[in-house]
Design a protein around this motif. Structure first.
Motif, PDB file in Angstrom:
ATOM      1  N   GLY A 176     -30.668  45.407 -27.759  1.00  0.00           N
ATOM      2  CA  GLY A 176     -31.541  44.235 -27.753  1.00  0.00           C
ATOM      3  C   GLY A 176     -32.891  44.523 -28.369  1.00  0.00           C
ATOM      4  N   TYR A 177     -33.613  43.468 -28.670  1.00  0.00           N
ATOM      5  CA  TYR A 177     -34.902  43.623 -29.335  1.00  0.00           C
ATOM      6  C   TYR A 177     -35.943  44.332 -28.468  1.00  0.00           C
ATOM      7  CZ  TYR A 177     -39.202  42.410 -31.803  1.00  0.00           C
ATOM      8  OH  TYR A 177     -40.410  42.461 -32.446  1.00  0.00           O
ATOM      9  N   PRO A 178     -36.121  43.940 -27.184  1.00  0.00           N
ATOM     10  CA  PRO A 178     -37.187  44.576 -26.387  1.00  0.00           C
ATOM     11  C   PRO A 178     -37.058  46.087 -26.275  1.00  0.00           C
ATOM     12  CG  PRO A 178     -36.395  42.592 -25.296  1.00  0.00           C
ATOM     13  CD  PRO A 178     -35.440  42.877 -26.421  1.00  0.00           C
ATOM     14  N   LYS A 179     -35.816  46.597 -26.208  1.00  0.00           N
ATOM     15  CA  LYS A 179     -35.619  48.031 -26.022  1.00  0.00           C
ATOM     16  C   LYS A 179     -35.550  48.801 -27.338  1.00  0.00           C
ATOM     17  CE  LYS A 179     -33.273  47.652 -21.558  1.00  0.00           C
ATOM     18  NZ  LYS A 179     -32.035  47.951 -20.785  1.00  0.00           N
ATOM     19  N   ALA A 230     -31.820  35.336 -30.002  1.00  0.00           N
ATOM     20  CA  ALA A 230     -32.067  35.205 -28.568  1.00  0.00           C
ATOM     21  C   ALA A 230     -33.497  35.603 -28.221  1.00  0.00           C
ATOM     22  CB  ALA A 230     -31.075  36.068 -27.789  1.00  0.00           C
ATOM     23  N   GLU A 231     -33.983  36.692 -28.818  1.00  0.00           N
ATOM     24  CA  GLU A 231     -35.350  37.127 -28.545  1.00  0.00           C
ATOM     25  C   GLU A 231     -36.354  36.116 -29.071  1.00  0.00           C
ATOM     26  OE1 GLU A 231     -38.467  39.443 -27.105  1.00  0.00           O
ATOM     27  OE2 GLU A 231     -36.326  39.451 -26.663  1.00  0.00           O
ATOM     28  N   GLY A 232     -36.023  35.478 -30.197  1.00  0.00           N
ATOM     29  CA  GLY A 232     -36.936  34.496 -30.767  1.00  0.00           C
ATOM     30  C   GLY A 232     -37.139  33.283 -29.892  1.00  0.00           C
ATOM     31  N   VAL A 233     -36.193  33.009 -28.986  1.00  0.00           N
ATOM     32  CA  VAL A 233     -36.326  31.869 -28.070  1.00  0.00           C
ATOM     33  C   VAL A 233     -37.409  32.138 -27.032  1.00  0.00           C
ATOM     34  CG1 VAL A 233     -35.137  30.519 -26.303  1.00  0.00           C
ATOM     35  CG2 VAL A 233     -33.950  31.123 -28.414  1.00  0.00           C
ATOM     36  N   VAL A 234     -37.489  33.379 -26.539  1.00  0.00           N
ATOM     37  CA  VAL A 234     -38.443  33.714 -25.476  1.00  0.00           C
ATOM     38  C   VAL A 234     -39.713  34.368 -26.012  1.00  0.00           C
ATOM     39  CG1 VAL A 234     -36.643  33.909 -23.736  1.00  0.00           C
ATOM     40  CG2 VAL A 234     -37.269  35.920 -25.064  1.00  0.00           C
TER      41      VAL A 234
END
Length: 219
Positions: free
Chosen positions: A32-35, A135-139
């Motif tokens: 995922g993007y955050p990690k 998905a990351e772009g949504v939050v």
């Protein structure tokens, strides 16, 4: 003794750049993007962290450029790398290098470019990292805005240009807003892909074009 040729810095830099692209895309798909971090990208690519920061200011910049490069590669492999072909290609800086063709048959042209999009969406190299970034772009509003500006908007502008050309030719009503019109076939495809609401096929996108151009009411 014959002197050895000096190392080719250009080839070495390109090899490192390719390794960084591959590392960034695989990591964002896996964790995922955050990690995904610059340190992790550097470690997987086999380069120093300073090498990444020499070319990019953040992991977002790395991932977005890697994505643009992937889009160009998939288009080239599908045979759509020239302006007369059906898919939009970009160089790593995000410059537009192709347009939706104008054969005079709007339906055929739209169906061709959407079929190319189906091929890209179904490509495993594209699917996993694209979903992670979407998905990351949504939050993450900032990432979402950059994602749209650098990746999505240039492609939408190609649809707008083709629809305006169709208006000039009298194939689309003058009062139609091309930006809204393109959403009739682009948005359903994106939703089906993101939410797994149905199969992504050529028949599906061909039908989207037919419904968008010819409506639902009986004639």
């Amino acid at each position: 003794m014959v002197p050895k040729p000096a190392p080719d810095a250009t080839r070495r830099s390109e090899k490192s750049r390719r390794a960084i692209y591959a590392a960034a895309l695989s990591l964002v798909a896996e964790v995922g993007y955050p990690k995904t971090t610059v340190e992790a990208i550097a470690a997987r690519a086999g380069v120093g962290k300073q090498t990444i920061y020499r070319w990019w200011s953040s992991k977002a910049d790395v991932l977005l450029e890697a994505f643009l490069d992937l889009a160009e590669q998939t288009a080239r492999e599908a045979g759509h790398e020239t302006a007369g072909d059906a898919a939009a290609a970009h160089d790593p800086a995000g410059n537009e290098t192709a347009a939706i063709p104008d054969t005079g048959d709007l339906a055929a042209d739209l169906k061709a470019v959407l079929r190319a999009t189906v091929d890209e969406l179904l490509d495993p190299r594209f699917d996993a990292p694209a979903r992670a970034l979407s998905a990351e772009g949504v939050v993450n509003e900032q990432l979402g805005r950059v994602f749209v500006a650098r990746l999505l908007e240039p492609q939408l502008q190609l649809y707008i240009a083709r629809l305006r050309s169709a208006q000039d030719a009298g194939h689309v009503r003058r009062e139609v807003d091309p930006r809204i019109a393109l959403e009739l076939f682009v948005s359903p495809l994106a939703q089906r892909w993101l939410q797994h609401t149905g199969p992504i096929t050529y028949d599906y996108t061909d039908t989207l074009v037919d419904y968008a151009l010819y409506g639902l009411a009986p004639r």
